[in-house]
Design a protein around this motif. Structure first.
Motif, PDB file in Angstrom:
ATOM      1  N   ARG A 100       0.836  -1.205   0.000  1.00 31.05           N
ATOM      2  CA  ARG A 100       0.000   0.000   0.000  1.00 31.05           C
ATOM      3  C   ARG A 100       0.872   1.258   0.000  1.00 31.05           C
ATOM      4  NH1 ARG A 100      -3.172   2.255   4.960  1.00 31.05           N
ATOM      5  NH2 ARG A 100      -4.372   3.891   3.967  1.00 31.05           N
ATOM      6  N   ALA A 101       1.899   1.262   0.856  1.00 30.98           N
ATOM      7  CA  ALA A 101       2.792   2.426   0.950  1.00 30.98           C
ATOM      8  C   ALA A 101       3.533   2.658  -0.361  1.00 30.98           C
ATOM      9  CB  ALA A 101       3.778   2.235   2.098  1.00 30.98           C
ATOM     10  N   LEU A 102       4.014   1.586  -0.974  1.00 33.99           N
ATOM     11  CA  LEU A 102       4.720   1.733  -2.253  1.00 33.99           C
ATOM     12  C   LEU A 102       3.793   2.237  -3.350  1.00 33.99           C
ATOM     13  CD1 LEU A 102       7.118  -1.335  -2.207  1.00 33.99           C
ATOM     14  CD2 LEU A 102       7.748   1.097  -2.173  1.00 33.99           C
ATOM     15  N   GLY A 103       2.531   1.831  -3.297  1.00 42.44           N
ATOM     16  CA  GLY A 103       1.556   2.342  -4.264  1.00 42.44           C
ATOM     17  C   GLY A 103       1.383   3.840  -4.129  1.00 42.44           C
ATOM     18  N   ILE A 104       1.299   4.318  -2.907  1.00 45.05           N
ATOM     19  CA  ILE A 104       1.165   5.759  -2.660  1.00 45.05           C
ATOM     20  C   ILE A 104       2.422   6.491  -3.112  1.00 45.05           C
ATOM     21  CG2 ILE A 104       0.995   7.517  -0.842  1.00 45.05           C
ATOM     22  CD1 ILE A 104      -0.772   5.424   0.696  1.00 45.05           C
ATOM     23  N   LEU A 105       3.597   5.954  -2.764  1.00 47.09           N
ATOM     24  CA  LEU A 105       4.853   6.597  -3.170  1.00 47.09           C
ATOM     25  C   LEU A 105       5.017   6.579  -4.684  1.00 47.09           C
ATOM     26  CD1 LEU A 105       7.193   5.228  -0.375  1.00 47.09           C
ATOM     27  CD2 LEU A 105       6.296   7.556  -0.615  1.00 47.09           C
ATOM     28  N   SER A 106       4.558   5.530  -5.326  1.00 47.44           N
ATOM     29  CA  SER A 106       4.621   5.448  -6.784  1.00 47.44           C
ATOM     30  C   SER A 106       3.762   6.542  -7.419  1.00 47.44           C
ATOM     31  CB  SER A 106       4.151   4.063  -7.248  1.00 47.44           C
ATOM     32  OG  SER A 106       4.164   3.985  -8.640  1.00 47.44           O
ATOM     33  N   ARG A 107       2.592   6.778  -6.867  1.00 49.89           N
ATOM     34  CA  ARG A 107       1.723   7.854  -7.368  1.00 49.89           C
ATOM     35  C   ARG A 107       2.396   9.204  -7.219  1.00 49.89           C
ATOM     36  NH1 ARG A 107      -2.624   5.475  -5.028  1.00 49.89           N
ATOM     37  NH2 ARG A 107      -2.559   6.841  -3.229  1.00 49.89           N
ATOM     38  N   PRO A 117      12.344   4.627  -7.977  1.00 48.73           N
ATOM     39  CA  PRO A 117      13.659   4.515  -7.332  1.00 48.73           C
ATOM     40  C   PRO A 117      14.327   5.880  -7.086  1.00 48.73           C
ATOM     41  CG  PRO A 117      13.451   2.872  -9.044  1.00 48.73           C
ATOM     42  CD  PRO A 117      12.261   3.778  -9.167  1.00 48.73           C
ATOM     43  N   GLU A 118      14.170   6.791  -8.041  1.00 50.20           N
ATOM     44  CA  GLU A 118      14.739   8.123  -7.859  1.00 50.20           C
ATOM     45  C   GLU A 118      14.062   8.827  -6.683  1.00 50.20           C
ATOM     46  OE1 GLU A 118      15.422  12.311 -10.304  1.00 50.20           O
ATOM     47  OE2 GLU A 118      14.582  10.581 -11.353  1.00 50.20           O
ATOM     48  N   TYR A 119      12.742   8.719  -6.597  1.00 48.31           N
ATOM     49  CA  TYR A 119      12.009   9.339  -5.492  1.00 48.31           C
ATOM     50  C   TYR A 119      12.412   8.729  -4.155  1.00 48.31           C
ATOM     51  CZ  TYR A 119       8.208  11.237  -2.712  1.00 48.31           C
ATOM     52  OH  TYR A 119       7.491  11.883  -1.748  1.00 48.31           O
ATOM     53  N   LEU A 120      12.553   7.399  -4.117  1.00 44.86           N
ATOM     54  CA  LEU A 120      12.980   6.740  -2.875  1.00 44.86           C
ATOM     55  C   LEU A 120      14.368   7.211  -2.471  1.00 44.86           C
ATOM     56  CD1 LEU A 120      11.645   3.120  -3.505  1.00 44.86           C
ATOM     57  CD2 LEU A 120      10.698   4.852  -1.966  1.00 44.86           C
ATOM     58  N   GLY A 121      15.243   7.414  -3.458  1.00 42.79           N
ATOM     59  CA  GLY A 121      16.583   7.933  -3.177  1.00 42.79           C
ATOM     60  C   GLY A 121      16.524   9.335  -2.583  1.00 42.79           C
ATOM     61  N   GLN A 122      15.643  10.171  -3.127  1.00 39.65           N
ATOM     62  CA  GLN A 122      15.482  11.518  -2.592  1.00 39.65           C
ATOM     63  C   GLN A 122      14.973  11.462  -1.145  1.00 39.65           C
ATOM     64  OE1 GLN A 122      12.924  13.770  -5.174  1.00 39.65           O
ATOM     65  NE2 GLN A 122      14.358  13.693  -6.896  1.00 39.65           N
ATOM     66  N   MET A 123      14.040  10.556  -0.912  1.00 43.08           N
ATOM     67  CA  MET A 123      13.519  10.414   0.452  1.00 43.08           C
ATOM     68  C   MET A 123      14.616   9.957   1.408  1.00 43.08           C
ATOM     69  SD  MET A 123       9.751   8.744  -0.184  1.00 43.08           S
ATOM     70  CE  MET A 123       9.585   8.356   1.530  1.00 43.08           C
ATOM     71  N   GLN A 124      15.459   9.051   0.944  1.00 42.12           N
ATOM     72  CA  GLN A 124      16.569   8.575   1.770  1.00 42.12           C
ATOM     73  C   GLN A 124      17.492   9.725   2.155  1.00 42.12           C
ATOM     74  OE1 GLN A 124      17.184   5.507   2.984  1.00 42.12           O
ATOM     75  NE2 GLN A 124      19.088   6.146   3.946  1.00 42.12           N
ATOM     76  N   LEU A 125      17.813  10.578   1.167  1.00 39.76           N
ATOM     77  CA  LEU A 125      18.667  11.735   1.440  1.00 39.76           C
ATOM     78  C   LEU A 125      17.997  12.681   2.436  1.00 39.76           C
ATOM     79  CD1 LEU A 125      20.007  12.491  -2.159  1.00 39.76           C
ATOM     80  CD2 LEU A 125      21.273  11.503  -0.234  1.00 39.76           C
TER      81      LEU A 125
END
Length: 132
Positions: A100-107, A117-125
Protein backbone atom coordinates in the motif's frame (compact mmCIF):
# COMPACT_ATOMS: atom_id res chain seq x y z
CA UNK A 1 -21.31 18.18 19.08
CA UNK A 2 -17.63 18.07 20.02
CA UNK A 3 -15.73 15.03 21.20
CA UNK A 4 -14.50 15.09 24.82
CA UNK A 5 -10.72 15.16 24.96
CA UNK A 6 -9.23 12.45 27.18
CA UNK A 7 -6.76 13.26 29.91
CA UNK A 8 -3.42 11.47 29.81
CA UNK A 9 -4.60 9.23 32.69
CA UNK A 10 -7.80 8.32 30.80
CA UNK A 11 -5.78 7.64 27.68
CA UNK A 12 -3.40 5.38 29.61
CA UNK A 13 -6.34 3.52 31.17
CA UNK A 14 -7.92 3.02 27.73
CA UNK A 15 -4.59 1.77 26.36
CA UNK A 16 -4.28 -0.76 29.19
CA UNK A 17 -7.87 -1.96 28.65
CA UNK A 18 -7.16 -2.35 24.93
CA UNK A 19 -4.06 -4.45 25.64
CA UNK A 20 -6.01 -6.71 28.03
CA UNK A 21 -8.79 -7.13 25.48
CA UNK A 22 -6.44 -7.82 22.58
CA UNK A 23 -4.74 -10.63 24.52
CA UNK A 24 -8.07 -12.47 24.19
CA UNK A 25 -8.07 -11.99 20.40
CA UNK A 26 -5.01 -13.80 19.09
CA UNK A 27 -5.20 -14.93 15.47
CA UNK A 28 -7.56 -13.86 12.68
CA UNK A 29 -10.16 -16.44 13.69
CA UNK A 30 -10.57 -14.53 16.98
CA UNK A 31 -10.71 -11.00 15.56
CA UNK A 32 -12.95 -8.44 17.19
CA UNK A 33 -14.93 -5.86 15.23
CA UNK A 34 -14.38 -2.13 15.68
CA UNK A 35 -17.76 -1.59 17.35
CA UNK A 36 -17.32 -4.35 19.92
CA UNK A 37 -13.72 -3.31 20.59
CA UNK A 38 -14.72 0.32 21.08
CA UNK A 39 -17.49 -0.68 23.50
CA UNK A 40 -15.13 -2.92 25.46
CA UNK A 41 -12.42 -0.26 25.73
CA UNK A 42 -14.58 2.82 26.40
CA UNK A 43 -17.74 1.28 27.89
CA UNK A 44 -20.05 2.98 25.40
CA UNK A 45 -21.08 2.79 21.77
CA UNK A 46 -19.43 5.06 19.26
CA UNK A 47 -21.41 7.89 17.70
CA UNK A 48 -20.00 7.65 14.17
CA UNK A 49 -18.14 4.79 12.47
CA UNK A 50 -15.24 7.01 11.37
CA UNK A 51 -15.20 10.15 13.50
CA UNK A 52 -16.42 8.42 16.66
CA UNK A 53 -13.63 5.83 16.68
CA UNK A 54 -10.61 8.12 16.20
CA UNK A 55 -9.47 7.76 19.80
CA UNK A 56 -9.44 3.97 19.54
CA UNK A 57 -7.62 4.01 16.20
CA UNK A 58 -5.08 6.48 17.62
CA UNK A 59 -4.36 4.13 20.55
CA UNK A 60 -4.02 1.16 18.17
CA UNK A 61 -1.56 3.14 16.04
CA UNK A 62 0.42 4.11 19.13
CA UNK A 63 0.64 0.49 20.29
CA UNK A 64 1.69 -0.62 16.80
CA UNK A 65 4.41 2.04 16.92
CA UNK A 66 5.80 0.35 20.03
CA UNK A 67 5.93 -2.98 18.18
CA UNK A 68 2.66 -4.57 19.29
CA UNK A 69 1.51 -6.73 16.36
CA UNK A 70 -2.13 -5.63 16.14
CA UNK A 71 -3.36 -6.81 12.77
CA UNK A 72 -6.55 -5.68 11.08
CA UNK A 73 -8.78 -6.47 8.17
CA UNK A 74 -11.14 -3.94 6.63
CA UNK A 75 -14.46 -5.40 5.57
CA UNK A 76 -18.05 -4.30 5.97
CA UNK A 77 -19.03 -7.81 7.06
CA UNK A 78 -15.95 -9.56 8.46
CA UNK A 79 -13.43 -6.90 9.47
CA UNK A 80 -11.74 -6.53 12.80
CA UNK A 81 -8.59 -6.49 14.90
CA UNK A 82 -6.47 -9.28 16.36
CA UNK A 83 -2.99 -9.92 17.69
CA UNK A 84 -0.74 -11.82 15.32
CA UNK A 85 -0.39 -15.45 16.35
CA UNK A 86 2.62 -16.23 14.19
CA UNK A 87 5.53 -14.73 12.33
CA UNK A 88 3.80 -15.52 9.02
CA UNK A 89 0.80 -13.38 10.08
CA UNK A 90 3.14 -10.52 10.92
CA UNK A 91 4.91 -10.88 7.57
CA UNK A 92 1.60 -10.95 5.67
CA UNK A 93 0.32 -7.89 7.54
CA UNK A 94 3.56 -5.96 6.94
CA UNK A 95 3.66 -6.98 3.28
CA UNK A 96 0.11 -5.72 2.75
CA UNK A 97 1.02 -2.35 4.24
CA UNK A 98 4.34 -2.15 2.39
CA UNK A 99 2.50 -2.72 -0.89
CA UNK A 100 0.00 0.00 0.00
CA UNK A 101 2.79 2.43 0.95
CA UNK A 102 4.72 1.73 -2.25
CA UNK A 103 1.56 2.34 -4.26
CA UNK A 104 1.16 5.76 -2.66
CA UNK A 105 4.85 6.60 -3.17
CA UNK A 106 4.62 5.45 -6.78
CA UNK A 107 1.72 7.85 -7.37
CA UNK A 108 3.71 10.70 -5.83
CA UNK A 109 6.70 9.87 -8.05
CA UNK A 110 4.47 9.92 -11.16
CA UNK A 111 3.01 13.28 -10.17
CA UNK A 112 6.55 14.61 -9.71
CA UNK A 113 7.48 13.00 -13.04
CA UNK A 114 10.38 10.95 -11.68
CA UNK A 115 10.92 7.23 -11.26
CA UNK A 116 10.02 5.51 -8.02
CA UNK A 117 13.66 4.51 -7.33
CA UNK A 118 14.74 8.12 -7.86
CA UNK A 119 12.01 9.34 -5.49
CA UNK A 120 12.98 6.74 -2.87
CA UNK A 121 16.58 7.93 -3.18
CA UNK A 122 15.48 11.52 -2.59
CA UNK A 123 13.52 10.41 0.45
CA UNK A 124 16.57 8.58 1.77
CA UNK A 125 18.67 11.73 1.44
CA UNK A 126 15.97 13.77 3.22
CA UNK A 127 15.87 11.26 6.08
CA UNK A 128 19.65 11.25 6.40
CA UNK A 129 19.69 15.06 6.45
CA UNK A 130 17.09 15.08 9.25
CA UNK A 131 19.16 12.62 11.30
CA UNK A 132 22.24 14.85 11.23
Amino acid sequence: MGVKRMTSAELEDAKNRLIRIMIEHVGPNKKIGMGALYEDVFGQTYSHRINGTKALRRIITELRSTGMAICSEVSSTNGGYWLAASDSEIRAYCEKHKKRALGILSRIAKIRKISLPEYLGQMQLELEARDE
